[in-house]
Structures are given as C-alpha cells and as structure tokens.
Design a protein around this motif. Structure first.
Motif, PDB file in Angstrom:
ATOM      1  N   TRP A 235       0.870  -1.180   0.000  1.00 46.93           N
ATOM      2  CA  TRP A 235       0.000   0.000   0.000  1.00 46.93           C
ATOM      3  C   TRP A 235       0.908   1.231   0.000  1.00 46.93           C
ATOM      4  N   ILE A 236       0.833   2.031  -1.071  1.00 46.07           N
ATOM      5  CA  ILE A 236       1.665   3.225  -1.194  1.00 46.07           C
ATOM      6  C   ILE A 236       0.794   4.460  -1.005  1.00 46.07           C
ATOM      7  N   ARG A 237       1.323   5.433  -0.240  1.00 41.68           N
ATOM      8  CA  ARG A 237       0.638   6.701  -0.007  1.00 41.68           C
ATOM      9  C   ARG A 237       1.596   7.835  -0.354  1.00 41.68           C
ATOM     10  N   TYR A 238       1.065   8.886  -0.993  1.00 38.88           N
ATOM     11  CA  TYR A 238       1.887  10.026  -1.423  1.00 38.88           C
ATOM     12  C   TYR A 238       1.103  11.311  -1.199  1.00 38.88           C
ATOM     13  N   ASP A 239       1.747  12.294  -0.560  1.00 38.21           N
ATOM     14  CA  ASP A 239       1.047  13.552  -0.271  1.00 38.21           C
ATOM     15  C   ASP A 239       1.862  14.785  -0.646  1.00 38.21           C
ATOM     16  N   HIS A 240       2.752  14.651  -1.646  1.00 36.20           N
ATOM     17  CA  HIS A 240       3.593  15.752  -2.144  1.00 36.20           C
ATOM     18  C   HIS A 240       4.730  16.116  -1.198  1.00 36.20           C
ATOM     19  N   ARG A 241       4.762  15.524  -0.014  1.00 34.24           N
ATOM     20  CA  ARG A 241       5.864  15.778   0.913  1.00 34.24           C
ATOM     21  C   ARG A 241       6.666  14.511   1.183  1.00 34.24           C
ATOM     22  N   HIS A 242       5.995  13.387   1.287  1.00 33.50           N
ATOM     23  CA  HIS A 242       6.719  12.156   1.514  1.00 33.50           C
ATOM     24  C   HIS A 242       5.934  10.965   0.971  1.00 33.50           C
ATOM     25  N   VAL A 243       6.640   9.869   0.826  1.00 30.09           N
ATOM     26  CA  VAL A 243       6.057   8.621   0.324  1.00 30.09           C
ATOM     27  C   VAL A 243       6.164   7.574   1.424  1.00 30.09           C
ATOM     28  N   SER A 244       5.120   6.784   1.607  1.00 26.00           N
ATOM     29  CA  SER A 244       5.185   5.693   2.572  1.00 26.00           C
ATOM     30  C   SER A 244       4.620   4.436   1.924  1.00 26.00           C
ATOM     31  N   ILE A 245       5.222   3.304   2.268  1.00 28.54           N
ATOM     32  CA  ILE A 245       4.767   2.011   1.748  1.00 28.54           C
ATOM     33  C   ILE A 245       4.681   1.040   2.914  1.00 28.54           C
ATOM     34  N   LYS A 246       3.585   0.298   2.985  1.00 29.76           N
ATOM     35  CA  LYS A 246       3.447  -0.707   4.036  1.00 29.76           C
ATOM     36  C   LYS A 246       2.719  -1.925   3.486  1.00 29.76           C
ATOM     37  N   LYS A 247       2.861  -3.028   4.173  1.00 29.49           N
ATOM     38  CA  LYS A 247       2.182  -4.253   3.808  1.00 29.49           C
ATOM     39  C   LYS A 247       0.794  -4.286   4.471  1.00 29.49           C
ATOM     40  N   VAL A 248      -0.171  -4.804   3.743  1.00 31.82           N
ATOM     41  CA  VAL A 248      -1.535  -4.916   4.245  1.00 31.82           C
ATOM     42  C   VAL A 248      -1.930  -6.383   4.247  1.00 31.82           C
ATOM     43  N   SER A 249      -2.607  -6.815   5.290  1.00 34.36           N
ATOM     44  CA  SER A 249      -3.019  -8.215   5.386  1.00 34.36           C
ATOM     45  C   SER A 249      -4.146  -8.504   4.399  1.00 34.36           C
ATOM     46  N   ARG A 250      -4.313  -9.778   4.075  1.00 36.54           N
ATOM     47  CA  ARG A 250      -5.384 -10.170   3.163  1.00 36.54           C
ATOM     48  C   ARG A 250      -6.754  -9.845   3.741  1.00 36.54           C
ATOM     49  N   ASN A 251      -6.886  -9.961   5.053  1.00 35.80           N
ATOM     50  CA  ASN A 251      -8.159  -9.620   5.689  1.00 35.80           C
ATOM     51  C   ASN A 251      -8.487  -8.139   5.512  1.00 35.80           C
ATOM     52  N   ASP A 252      -7.464  -7.293   5.674  1.00 37.72           N
ATOM     53  CA  ASP A 252      -7.679  -5.861   5.487  1.00 37.72           C
ATOM     54  C   ASP A 252      -7.984  -5.542   4.024  1.00 37.72           C
ATOM     55  N   ILE A 253      -7.352  -6.262   3.104  1.00 36.44           N
ATOM     56  CA  ILE A 253      -7.634  -6.054   1.682  1.00 36.44           C
ATOM     57  C   ILE A 253      -9.097  -6.360   1.390  1.00 36.44           C
ATOM     58  N   ASP A 254      -9.598  -7.465   1.937  1.00 31.74           N
ATOM     59  CA  ASP A 254     -11.001  -7.819   1.731  1.00 31.74           C
ATOM     60  C   ASP A 254     -11.927  -6.726   2.243  1.00 31.74           C
ATOM     61  N   ARG A 255     -11.571  -6.155   3.394  1.00 31.24           N
ATOM     62  CA  ARG A 255     -12.413  -5.096   3.970  1.00 31.24           C
ATOM     63  C   ARG A 255     -12.339  -3.822   3.138  1.00 31.24           C
ATOM     64  N   LEU A 256     -11.126  -3.424   2.747  1.00 28.26           N
ATOM     65  CA  LEU A 256     -10.940  -2.177   2.018  1.00 28.26           C
ATOM     66  C   LEU A 256     -11.533  -2.214   0.618  1.00 28.26           C
TER      67      LEU A 256
END
Length: 332
Positions: A235-256
């Motif tokens: 999961w990558i997030r970008y807000d013009h100031r910084h970039v962050s990447i993290k792993k998401v569980s399969r359960n969270d993917i199903d919910r999202l």
C-alpha cells in the motif's frame, strides 16, 4: 448545453443557465431579484442550483488540470462500452471538443449531469471523463481490462502511444489490466500496471494512495528520477511531501475492497457513520431521528445498495422504530 439535452429536467437547465450567467458577469439588481424569487419557489430549485454550481466548479478544475498536462496525446481515446451490473443507467453523448475553456466548461457540466464527459487536452486530443453519480460505474474493454468507479469518482481515460492512460481526478477506482499495460496518474503519483495486474486507488485533496492486489506494479512520484516496484499487498501513499509504503493483510484487503463487490464492511463503526456511508450510494436515504442510536457501534457486511435491509438490521439490534415511506427511511 441545449434545451433538447436537458428536456428531461428543465429545472436543471434553468439552474445551469443562472450559474453560467452569473459567471459571465455580475448579476444586475433585477437579475438577482429574479434568481432569488426562483430559488424560493421550490426547494428543488435551490438543490438544482447548488448542484449546477458544484458541476461548474468541477469543470473549471478539469480545465485547469488539462492546462497542466505535460504529455499531449495525438490519438483519440478508445471508447469503453459501459455495462451496469451495479450502477444506475448512464446516458452517453460523444462529441469531439476543440473549443476554448468557456465552451469546455459548459459542455462538461452538460455531460456531468449525464454521467460522462469528453475533455480536450489539446486540439488533437479527445479524452473521456467518467463520473459515477448514481452508485458504482463499471467500464469494460476486452483489450484494456476492467475499471470500476466508486460513487463520486471522476476518471479521465485517454490513449497514448497505444497504452491506455488513466487520470484519477478524485475518488476511488478498482482496476484490472487486460491484454496490455495500463498507466494510472493521480496527484503526482504514477503507476504502471502490467497485464492482469490489479489495484485499488484513491485520489483525494492533495494526496493519493494505491493498494496492489495482484501483480508487480511500477510506481513513481513527482520529482523522482527512479521509481520502485510494488508487489501484492503493498500500500503506497503520497502527499507531495513524503512517500510511505506498508504491507496490508489479506483480511484488510477484503475489507478495504468490499465496495468493489457491492458490499460495505463495518468493524465497530458508529451507527451514524455507517448510515452516512450507506446513504452515499442510495437515492433512498436513511434519516436517523434517534440520538442515542447514533453513538452505538455496529459490525458486519452489508449490501451497499439495500438501505432497507440495513435499516431493518439496526431496528432488530437496537430496538429502533422503522418508518418506511416513498421519500426515505426513518429510524427513531
């Protein structure tokens, strides 16, 4: 916009003309008085005027976005036929636009009221802009793949050098690439999906994020010389100031991603917030008249387009009284 285009809703046509007139020049005293009288005649007039004004502002943003495009496209975009397994019917009109900014804004409002617009980037370019206004919108092409727009999402589709190029202007989208690579741009974040790759992406005010569901996807942020390779569950997030990447569980993917399957999944969500989410997708709204019930929490998976079933569940769990009418659903 012609009278013929809006003959099904003359109130929208009148509201649009008032917005267009006030944009051209300040209204005279007599015009202001006439507008005030028209708005006070019917609450629907006020709603149509607010909607037309919002569409006008949205069209202005799209025109500005086109002006910032750094890579004009010489080929017209390939049409995507619209199917509607989860969405209300979508009216379609096709027009090549080579006019100026003011004419574009008027046409974008006309098409926005219909659910789809064509947007010029340069005189040689034609691009489609799709907006999901009545639930989810499903676009399918055997070559490109599948595109699912969440309620309120605004997406531009164009083709450059044979590769589909998508610009997510706002909202949420679920993409599954077809037989060719697909590029997605949003708020300075650019992603390239190879064949059969899939992701869910979101563009908000000044920020964007994407969740990789399948495949290896290339990502690059504005100003970067080199990009990065994302894998499933990244999961990558970008807000013009910084970039962050993290792993998401399969359960969270199903919910999202539940919305892309026509569902909403709540995990200890306040009832007032859950109702607001259900109401986003439905013309038939739930009105909460029980202040005690609003602070209660609910968990579960619900159909996003069945507000009556959701209201019944709330009534059974919390003992609320349910009143059904043609105008909506009331809980008290």
């Amino acid at each position: 916009m012609t009278g013929k285009e809006l003959k099904g809703n003359p109130v929208d046509a009148i509201a649009f003309e008032w917005v267009a007139r006030s944009d051209r020049a300040p209204l005279h005293d007599a015009e202001r008085a006439a507008l005030k009288a028209w708005l006070e005649q019917d609450v629907r007039h006020r709603g149509a005027f607010i909607r037309a004004r919002a569409l006008w502002a949205s069209a202005e943003r799209l025109a500005a976005f086109q002006g910032m495009s750094s890579s004009p496209v010489s080929l017209p975009c390939v049409p995507l036929p619209v199917t509607r397994p989860l969405a209300a019917s979508v009216s379609r009109r096709e027009t090549r636009l080579t006019t100026g900014r003011r004419s574009f804004v008027r046409m974008a409002i006309a098409a926005g009221m219909a659910g789809m617009a064509l947007v010029p980037g340069s005189p040689a370019e034609a691009a489609r802009v799709y907006q999901a206004r009545d639930g989810l919108m499903h676009l399918h092409d055997a070559h490109w793949g599948d595109i699912l727009l969440d309620q309120g999402a605004l997406l531009r589709v164009r083709e450059g050098r044979g590769q589909p190029c998508l610009d997510l202007l706002e909202g949420q989208v679920h993409l599954i690439a077809g037989n060719t690579d697909m590029q997605l741009n949003m708020n300075g974040l650019s992603l390239v999906l190879p064949r059969a790759a899939s992701l869910m992406a979101h563009a908000g005010s000044g920020e964007s994020d994407a969740l990789v569901m399948a495949g290896n996807i290339s990502a690059r942020c504005a100003g970067e010389r080199t990009g990065r390779l994302l894998h499933a569950c990244d999961w990558i997030r970008y807000d013009h100031r910084h970039v962050s990447i993290k792993k998401v569980s399969r359960n969270d993917i199903d919910r999202l991603t539940a919305w892309s399957r026509g569902l909403l999944e709540f995990r200890s969500v306040e009832v007032v917030s859950a109702i607001a989410q259900i109401n986003r997708y439905n013309a038939r709204k739930i009105a909460l008249k029980n202040s005690r019930l609003g602070g209660e929490r609910i968990s579960g998976v619900f159909s996003l387009n069945d507000p009556e079933a959701f209201a019944r569940v709330l009534g059974e769990i919390f003992g609320a009284e349910i009143l059904m009418s043609s105008g909506g659903i009331t809980l008290r």
